[in-house]
Design an enzyme around this catalytic site. Structure first.
Site, PDB file in Angstrom:
ATOM      1  NE  ARG A   1      -3.320  -2.801  -0.070  1.00  0.00           N
ATOM      2  CZ  ARG A   1      -3.635  -3.560  -1.107  1.00  0.00           C
ATOM      3  NH1 ARG A   1      -3.211  -3.245  -2.323  1.00  0.00           N
ATOM      4  NH2 ARG A   1      -4.379  -4.635  -0.954  1.00  0.00           N
TER       5      ARG A   1
ATOM      6  CG  ASP B   1      -5.811  -2.805   1.857  1.00  0.00           C
ATOM      7  OD1 ASP B   1      -4.743  -2.782   2.501  1.00  0.00           O
ATOM      8  OD2 ASP B   1      -6.220  -3.814   1.257  1.00  0.00           O
TER       9      ASP B   1
END
Ligand code: ARG
Length: 401
Positions: free
Chosen positions: A95, A124
Site C-alpha cells: 500500500r 487498506d
C-alpha cells in the site's frame, strides 16, 4: 479546467466500473494507474487497454516489482515483520508503494482527487488515505465502493449497461490480493472460522503433505539483507521470486489466521508467503548469531512496533521512519550464510556461519578448549540474585509479622 481523478486501478470489475462511475458522478477525467507489484495474471498492457476501453482519459502502468522487493519487502524482512507473530504484512506492504505512485501521478497530471476501490471495513482504506494525507496533503481521497454506494450488484449492472469489456462471471468466491511477498485470500467459506480451508484457496504453494524429498538452500546476507542464494549473487526481486518457487513447492508459508483489523473487526485470512517465511527464519537465526544480547532484545520490540505501524497505515509516520533508521544501524553486522532445509511445509535452519559472529566456540564448548572461567560464575550468581533475595526476605518477615 476539467477536474482530474487518479484511480488506483487493478483491472478487475470494481475498479473498471469505477472509471465510468466516477466520471458520471463528478464530470471529472479519470486517469487509471495500474501498478505491478508481482501479482501475476494479466500483463500491464492488457490492463492499460482495458482501462482505456472502460473510459479512462489516460492509463498509466508501472512495473514496480523491483522497487517493491528492494524498498518494502526487504525492510520488512530486516525488521522481522510478523503482525500478530504470524502475518508477514504481504498486502500491508504494497500500500505505501501504491500511495507513493498515486501521489506522484496526481502531481504529474494536476489531479486534485485520488480514488481507490476499498470498502469501509478493511485496513487498506486507512493505508491509502493516511499515506496520501502525508505525501499529497492537497489531494482528496474518494472511495466509490465505500462512499457512493457502488455495490457489487450495481457494478455488474453498470458494466452490462455500458457494455464494458469485463468478464463479470469470472469472479472467484474469494477476495484475493497478491504480490511478490505473498498472497492474501479471504471471504467465501473462510468466513466460517471452524471450516478448514479448501484446496482451491491456495495459489503460491503446493500441498505440504505431498511427501516431497527435502531440499537444502543456503542464503547469504549482508547487513541484514539477503544478497545471494547458493553463492549466486541475485537482486532482491530475484531472491524473493526464486525462494517463492523453491519453498512454495514444499508447501512452506501457509498461514491461517484470525487477525485484528485496525477498524476493530476480527477477520480470517489465509496467507501464503513461501519466500517471506523462509527468509524470515534464516534472517532471525543469523541475528541470533550476530546481534549482541540487549540489541537483539530491543530490536524484537522495535520490530514489533515497526510492524504494527505498517499494518495500521502509518508507514509515513515519523516513528516508522525513525525505527527504520534504527534497523539500518542495528543490522550492520548481520552478515553471513544460513543453510535452510525445506520440507513438508517447514523451513528449518540447519547451519549458520558469519565473519561477524558473536558465537565463540571457546566460550561455548564443554570440551577441551574451554576458555570460560567457571570460578567467576559463583560470585556473579550471588550478586545477580541479591535484590530478589533481599526482597523475598522482607516479604517473609512481613508475612509472619
Ligand atoms: N488483512 C490483510 C491486511 O489488511 C490483507 C488484506 C488483503 N485483502 C484481501 N482481499 N485478501 O493486510
Amino acid at each position: 479546467m476539467t477536474q482530474r481523478v487518479v484511480l488506483a486501478y487493478s483491472g478487475g470489475l470494481d475498479t473498471s466500473v469505477a472509471i465510468g462511475w466516477i466520471a458520471e458522478q463528478s464530470g471529472a477525467e479519470v486517469i487509471a494507474l495500474a501498478i505491478d507489484v508481482g501479482q501475476g495474471g494479466e500483463d500491464l498492457e492488457t490492463i492499460r487497454a482495458r482501462a482505456l476501453a472502460c473510459g479512462a482519459a489516460e492509463a498509466v502502468v508501472v512495473d514496480a516489482r523491483a522497487e517493491f522487493a528492494a524498498d518494502y519487502c526487504l525492510p520488512a524482512l530486516r525488521a522481522g515483520a510478523l503482525y500478530m507473530d504470524r502475518y508477514p504484512l504481504v498486502s500491508a506492504l504494497s500500500r505505501p508503494l501504491i500511495v507513493a505512485h498515486l501521489a506522484r501521478v496526481a502531481n504529474e497530471f494536476g489531479a486534485s482527487v485520488v480514488a481507490h476501490g476499498c470498502t469501509g471495513k478493511g485496513n487498506d482504506q486507512v493505508r491509502f488515505e493516511v499515506g496520501l494525507a502525508a505525501l499529497a496533503p492537497d489531494v482528496k481521497s474518494i472511495a466509490p465502493v465505500r462512499d457512493s454506494g457502488m455495490t457489487r450488484d450495481k457494478a455488474i449492472e453498470f458494466a452490462a449497461a455500458k457494455g464494458l469489456p469485463i468478464d463479470v462471471t469470472a469472479r472467484s468466491p474469494y477476495s484475493i490480493d497478491q504480490n511478490v511477498w505473498g498472497r492474501s485470500c479471504e471471504t467465501g467459506h473462510l468466513e466460517d472460522i471452524w471450516e478448514a480451508p479448501h484446496d482451491d484457496v491456495y495459489g503460491y504453494t503446493d500441498d505440504p503433505a505431498a511427501g516431497k524429498p527435502a531440499e537444502e538452500v543456503t542464503i547469504s546476507f549482508t547487513d541484514g539483507l539477503p544478497v545471494a542464494i547458493g553463492g549466486r549473487p541475485l537482486s532482491p526481486l530475484e531472491i524473493i521470486a526464486e525462494l517463492n518457487a523453491l519453498a512454495g513447492a514444499h508447501g512452506i508459508g501457509r498461514i491461517d489466521l484470525v487477525e485484528d483489523r485496525l477498524v476493530g473487526i476480527k477477520s480470517r485470512e489465509i496467507y501464503e508467503a513461501p519466500a517471506a517465511m523462509t527468509l524470515l527464519a534464516a534472517h532471525a537465526e543469523l541475528e541470533n548469531v550476530c546481534l549482541e544480547r540487549d540489541l537483539a532484545r530491543f530490536k524484537r520490540m522495535a520490530g514489533q512496533r515497526w510492524t504494527e505501524l505498517t499494518y495500521d497505515g502509518l508507514w509515513f509516520s515519523p516513528l516508522h521512519r525513525s525505527l527504520e533508521a534504527f534497523m539500518t544501524e542495528a543490522s550492520k553486522h548481520v552478515t553471513g550464510d544460513v543453510r535452510v532445509r525445506l520440507q513438508a511445509g517447514s523451513a528449518v535452519v540447519t547451519g549458520r556461519r558469519s565473519p561477524a559472529a558473536l558465537y565463540d566456540y571457546g566460550l561455548a564448548t564443554y570440551d577441551t578448549g574451554d576458555v570460560f572461567d567457571q570460578s567467576l560464575a559463583k560470585g556473579f550468581v550471588e550478586l545477580w540474585g541479591l535484590p530478589t533475595k533481599v526482597a523475598a526476605e522482607r516479604d517473609r518477615k512481613a508475612a509472619h509479622a
